[in-house]
Scaffold this motif. Structure first.
Motif: not given
Length: 196
Positions: A30-31, A33, A39, A41, A43, A46, A64, A67-68, A71
């Motif tokens: 994810a980072r 990407q 941006d 994201l 899933l 990923i 998402q 996940l944000r 991150l």
């Protein structure tokens, strides 16, 4: 009816070694990407890039936003530390200025972090804890600034966070140059002062 799945890591349990590796791999992808300018994201994408099943990704990050939040955790801890330091400064108003400038710069650098900062609902208990720590530090800072008559009495920590997010949106929609950033911060700070 079942609520959203909360990752075991946020419940304080220790992840199995393979689950921890999978989670770390998903965050790494994810980072990557985000660093590549994507941006979205997604899933499913990923999961494919991380070499894990879609179900694995959704077990750790049910959406998402979760996940944000994961991150943004380090950035959020950094902001909490800055707020706590600002709350202890001798000059509370100067501490507030420094904190607002710091938070706005981080939000402009990282739209995902800005989304987590402004969100009314959190996917992870850890994010809610960080927001509570941030609000406590900002509340202490505002209380100290009120003692000197520098800040109006009807503004709370959550209000300051929301106003700052509004400035972030305004800057993202237009000119994000340093001069415009300072103008918007000055408007916010002036609005925080008591009526004359």
């Amino acid at each position: 009816m079942l609520g959203p799945v909360t990752p075991k890591a946020d419940q304080g349990a220790i992840l199995r070694a393979d689950a921890a590796r999978n989670r770390a791999r998903v965050l790494q992808v994810a980072r990557e990407q985000l660093a590549a300018g994507d941006d979205s994201l997604q899933l499913n994408a990923i999961a494919r890039l991380a070499g894990v099943g879609v179900g694995t990704v959704y077990r750790h990050f049910p959406n998402q936003h979760a996940l944000r939040e994961a991150l943004s955790a380090d950035r959020f801890r950094e902001l909490v530390g800055e707020a706590q330091a600002a709350a202890e400064t001798d000059d509370a108003l100067a501490g507030l200025h420094r904190l607002l400038r710091f938070a706005l710069a981080r939000a402009l650098e990282d739209p995902g972090f800005a989304a987590v900062l402004e969100s009314a609902a959190d996917a992870e208990a850890h994010t809610s804890q960080l927001k509570a720590e941030l609000d406590r530090a900002v509340a202490r800072l505002l209380d100290r600034a009120r003692l000197t008559g520098a800040i109006r009495r009807d503004v709370e920590a959550d209000d300051v966070r929301r106003l700052l997010c509004g400035i972030e949106h305004a800057l993202r929609a237009g000119d994000r140059g340093p001069a415009r950033t300072e103008v918007y911060l000055d408007v916010l700070l002036e609005g925080l002062r008591p009526s004359r």
